[in-house]
Design an enzyme around this catalytic site. Structure first.
Site, PDB file in Angstrom:
ATOM      1  N   ASP A 153      -6.114   7.292  -1.455  1.00 22.32           N
ATOM      2  CA  ASP A 153      -6.815   7.444  -0.162  1.00 22.32           C
ATOM      3  C   ASP A 153      -5.842   7.699   0.997  1.00 22.32           C
ATOM      4  O   ASP A 153      -4.721   7.215   1.017  1.00 22.32           O
ATOM      5  CB  ASP A 153      -7.721   6.237   0.157  1.00 22.32           C
ATOM      6  CG  ASP A 153      -9.034   6.283  -0.636  1.00 22.32           C
ATOM      7  OD1 ASP A 153      -9.438   7.397  -1.008  1.00 22.32           O
ATOM      8  OD2 ASP A 153      -9.619   5.220  -0.882  1.00 22.32           O
ATOM      9  N   ARG A 154      -6.352   8.507   1.903  1.00 24.02           N
ATOM     10  CA  ARG A 154      -5.717   8.797   3.187  1.00 24.02           C
ATOM     11  C   ARG A 154      -4.526   9.765   3.151  1.00 24.02           C
ATOM     12  O   ARG A 154      -4.503  10.703   3.905  1.00 24.02           O
ATOM     13  CB  ARG A 154      -5.303   7.511   3.905  1.00 24.02           C
ATOM     14  CG  ARG A 154      -6.488   6.725   4.447  1.00 24.02           C
ATOM     15  CD  ARG A 154      -6.037   5.837   5.608  1.00 24.02           C
ATOM     16  NE  ARG A 154      -7.145   5.410   6.422  1.00 24.02           N
ATOM     17  CZ  ARG A 154      -7.625   4.166   6.464  1.00 24.02           C
ATOM     18  NH1 ARG A 154      -7.076   3.236   5.718  1.00 24.02           N
ATOM     19  NH2 ARG A 154      -8.629   3.871   7.247  1.00 24.02           N
ATOM     20  N   ARG A 186     -13.771  -5.674   9.194  1.00 24.17           N
ATOM     21  CA  ARG A 186     -13.734  -4.716   8.083  1.00 24.17           C
ATOM     22  C   ARG A 186     -15.091  -4.589   7.374  1.00 24.17           C
ATOM     23  O   ARG A 186     -15.328  -3.574   6.733  1.00 24.17           O
ATOM     24  CB  ARG A 186     -12.695  -5.148   7.040  1.00 24.17           C
ATOM     25  CG  ARG A 186     -11.245  -5.021   7.488  1.00 24.17           C
ATOM     26  CD  ARG A 186     -10.349  -5.439   6.341  1.00 24.17           C
ATOM     27  NE  ARG A 186      -8.924  -5.534   6.663  1.00 24.17           N
ATOM     28  CZ  ARG A 186      -8.051  -4.539   6.521  1.00 24.17           C
ATOM     29  NH1 ARG A 186      -8.441  -3.363   6.104  1.00 24.17           N
ATOM     30  NH2 ARG A 186      -6.770  -4.731   6.805  1.00 24.17           N
ATOM     31  N   ASP A 195       0.833  -1.218   0.000  1.00 26.77           N
ATOM     32  CA  ASP A 195       0.000   0.000   0.000  1.00 26.77           C
ATOM     33  C   ASP A 195       0.864   1.263   0.000  1.00 26.77           C
ATOM     34  O   ASP A 195       1.827   1.367   0.767  1.00 26.77           O
ATOM     35  CB  ASP A 195      -0.878   0.046   1.259  1.00 26.77           C
ATOM     36  CG  ASP A 195      -1.844  -1.125   1.357  1.00 26.77           C
ATOM     37  OD1 ASP A 195      -1.498  -2.233   0.937  1.00 26.77           O
ATOM     38  OD2 ASP A 195      -2.949  -0.916   1.879  1.00 26.77           O
ATOM     39  N   HIS A 248      -0.987   4.604  -0.410  1.00 26.40           N
ATOM     40  CA  HIS A 248      -1.929   5.526   0.235  1.00 26.40           C
ATOM     41  C   HIS A 248      -1.471   6.980   0.223  1.00 26.40           C
ATOM     42  O   HIS A 248      -1.412   7.649   1.273  1.00 26.40           O
ATOM     43  CB  HIS A 248      -2.238   5.072   1.668  1.00 26.40           C
ATOM     44  CG  HIS A 248      -3.187   3.910   1.721  1.00 26.40           C
ATOM     45  ND1 HIS A 248      -4.424   3.928   1.100  1.00 26.40           N
ATOM     46  CD2 HIS A 248      -3.073   2.680   2.294  1.00 26.40           C
ATOM     47  CE1 HIS A 248      -5.032   2.770   1.316  1.00 26.40           C
ATOM     48  NE2 HIS A 248      -4.238   1.983   2.015  1.00 26.40           N
ATOM     49  N   HIS A 297      -3.611  -8.405  -2.991  1.00 24.30           N
ATOM     50  CA  HIS A 297      -3.717  -7.312  -2.018  1.00 24.30           C
ATOM     51  C   HIS A 297      -4.074  -7.772  -0.607  1.00 24.30           C
ATOM     52  O   HIS A 297      -3.429  -7.387   0.363  1.00 24.30           O
ATOM     53  CB  HIS A 297      -4.729  -6.262  -2.488  1.00 24.30           C
ATOM     54  CG  HIS A 297      -4.792  -5.099  -1.555  1.00 24.30           C
ATOM     55  ND1 HIS A 297      -3.808  -4.132  -1.507  1.00 24.30           N
ATOM     56  CD2 HIS A 297      -5.688  -4.762  -0.582  1.00 24.30           C
ATOM     57  CE1 HIS A 297      -4.094  -3.264  -0.557  1.00 24.30           C
ATOM     58  NE2 HIS A 297      -5.228  -3.619   0.020  1.00 24.30           N
ATOM     59  N   HIS A 340      -2.136  -4.567   2.579  1.00 22.99           N
ATOM     60  CA  HIS A 340      -3.458  -4.339   3.162  1.00 22.99           C
ATOM     61  C   HIS A 340      -3.453  -4.039   4.659  1.00 22.99           C
ATOM     62  O   HIS A 340      -4.383  -3.446   5.174  1.00 22.99           O
ATOM     63  CB  HIS A 340      -4.327  -5.558   2.851  1.00 22.99           C
ATOM     64  CG  HIS A 340      -5.795  -5.412   3.065  1.00 22.99           C
ATOM     65  ND1 HIS A 340      -6.505  -4.283   2.739  1.00 22.99           N
ATOM     66  CD2 HIS A 340      -6.724  -6.311   3.547  1.00 22.99           C
ATOM     67  CE1 HIS A 340      -7.805  -4.490   3.024  1.00 22.99           C
ATOM     68  NE2 HIS A 340      -7.951  -5.693   3.497  1.00 22.99           N
ATOM     69  N   ASP A 356      -3.951  -0.146  -3.607  1.00 27.47           N
ATOM     70  CA  ASP A 356      -4.107   0.898  -2.568  1.00 27.47           C
ATOM     71  C   ASP A 356      -3.077   2.013  -2.742  1.00 27.47           C
ATOM     72  O   ASP A 356      -2.328   2.355  -1.821  1.00 27.47           O
ATOM     73  CB  ASP A 356      -4.063   0.303  -1.156  1.00 27.47           C
ATOM     74  CG  ASP A 356      -5.374  -0.373  -0.785  1.00 27.47           C
ATOM     75  OD1 ASP A 356      -6.203  -0.632  -1.684  1.00 27.47           O
ATOM     76  OD2 ASP A 356      -5.574  -0.645   0.412  1.00 27.47           O
ATOM     77  N   ASN A 384      -8.348  -2.949  -2.286  1.00 28.81           N
ATOM     78  CA  ASN A 384      -9.720  -2.624  -1.894  1.00 28.81           C
ATOM     79  C   ASN A 384     -10.005  -1.123  -2.002  1.00 28.81           C
ATOM     80  O   ASN A 384     -11.158  -0.717  -1.976  1.00 28.81           O
ATOM     81  CB  ASN A 384     -10.018  -3.124  -0.475  1.00 28.81           C
ATOM     82  CG  ASN A 384      -9.123  -2.491   0.550  1.00 28.81           C
ATOM     83  OD1 ASN A 384      -7.902  -2.480   0.406  1.00 28.81           O
ATOM     84  ND2 ASN A 384      -9.696  -1.942   1.594  1.00 28.81           N
ATOM     85  N   HIS A 385      -8.981  -0.299  -2.132  1.00 37.50           N
ATOM     86  CA  HIS A 385      -9.207   1.144  -2.309  1.00 37.50           C
ATOM     87  C   HIS A 385      -9.332   1.541  -3.772  1.00 37.50           C
ATOM     88  O   HIS A 385      -9.530   2.706  -4.072  1.00 37.50           O
ATOM     89  CB  HIS A 385      -8.111   1.962  -1.624  1.00 37.50           C
ATOM     90  CG  HIS A 385      -8.290   2.043  -0.146  1.00 37.50           C
ATOM     91  ND1 HIS A 385      -8.860   3.127   0.493  1.00 37.50           N
ATOM     92  CD2 HIS A 385      -8.017   1.140   0.830  1.00 37.50           C
ATOM     93  CE1 HIS A 385      -8.906   2.896   1.792  1.00 37.50           C
ATOM     94  NE2 HIS A 385      -8.401   1.698   2.029  1.00 37.50           N
TER      95      HIS A 385
HETATM   96 MN   LIG Z   1      -6.053  -2.340   1.647  1.00 33.81          MN
END
Ligand SMILES: [Mn+2]
Length: 301
Positions: free
Chosen positions: A92-93, A223, A61, A63, A171, A251, A89, A121-122
């Site tokens: 995001d964030r 989750r 990730d 991010h 992931h 992840h 990923d 998943n993002h």
């Molecule tokens: Mn993830």
């Protein structure tokens, strides 16, 4: 299809600060070019190496952590692995999500047989709306409909990668369906929607599941609905059934940077240092597949 000059792509990799002033039509050309490349890839990427010293770098990730991504690219340029696989990923964030995504996509266009990006998943609209990338995008371009071009990239990303038929990269984790790899094998990314419709649970769990030491079987994951923790026994079962030696996944963020599970057969990496989704500082890591072994590396910034 050459919609974008290579010099523009090199420029944005080397000077990411220029990305915020790019016009949407330039970005759109980048997205269309990437989409054309990705559509021809397989949902299960397969690589085999004959040379013993050829290396695969696996990146977790990001991010939106541009500092970490730049350091990773420096290391890659210095060591020149054969293949680099991002486990998803990217957005995001973090503070530089758009920059990180554009850089990874630029690398994909410039070196399509070296850089690969899997879906995390993002890489979905719902999660981008919840964790910031959708808002970041809208604040730049002020048009919801343009985000559909981002989604059209997500929907043609590969789901997992298999190295030398024995190291699986993805992931999240293994799904409950032991046959999922056979179902993805040979399927083109451009047919994602059709494949997803008949394998929704398996593909979803690959992007979302987590390993749990000491657990037997699968159990519900905090989750969300349909997401599972998987224990040692079901992991071993999946690995034996598919003739696999190692699994590399991302992840989850660990303070120590990476973590081995299940008798050192599952390596969990995370490539965003001091990640904003974690309350404690964390080291970043990546993995090298070399001579049929998996070697975790801490990223020194
Ligand atoms: Mn993830």
């Amino acid at each position: 299809m050459n919609l974008i000059e290579n010099s523009v792509l090199y420029d944005l990799i080397n000077q990411p600060q220029k990305i915020s002033s790019l016009k949407f039509d330039v970005i759109s050309n980048i997205l269309k070019t990437v989409k054309n490349i990705l559509e021809q890839e397989n949902l299960l990427l397969e690589f085999s190496f004959k040379e013993i010293n050829e290396e695969v770098y696996v990146i977790g990730d990001i991010h939106g952590n541009l500092a970490t991504l730049k350091r990773i690219i420096e290391i890659i340029n210095h060591n020149n692995p054969k293949i680099v696989i991002f486990l998803g990923d990217i957005v995001d964030r973090g503070p530089k999500q758009f920059e990180c995504l554009l850089i990874v996509l630029a690398l994909k266009i410039l070196y399509p047989l070296k850089y690969y990006l899997l879906r995390g998943n993002h890489e979905t609209l719902e999660i981008n709306k919840y964790y910031g990338f959708f808002q970041d995008f809208i604040s730049r371009f002020d048009d919801h409909s343009k985000f559909s071009e981002i989604l059209s990239i997500y929907n043609v990303l590969p789901i997992c990668a298999l190295i030398n038929r024995e190291v699986l990269c993805l992931h999240g984790g293994i799904p409950e369906d032991n046959d999922i790899l056979k179902k993805l094998q040979g399927q083109k990314c451009k047919n994602f929607r059709e494949i997803y419709n008949s394998n929704e649970q398996g593909i979803y769990q690959i992007m979302w599941n987590d390993p749990k030491s000491g657990l037997e079987g699968f159990s519900d994951n905090f989750r969300g609905p349909g997401i599972k923790f998987f224990g040692d026994d079901v992991f071993e079962n999946f690995m034996r059934y598919n003739n696999l030696k190692y699994l590399i996944r991302a992840h989850e963020c660990f303070p120590e940077g990476y973590r081995w599970f299940f008798n050192n057969r599952l390596l969990s990496i995370f490539s965003s240092a001091n990640y904003l989704g974690s309350y404690t500082p964390n080291s970043a890591s990546y993995a090298i597949i070399r001579n049929k072994e998996v070697v975790p590396k801490l990223l020194r910034l």
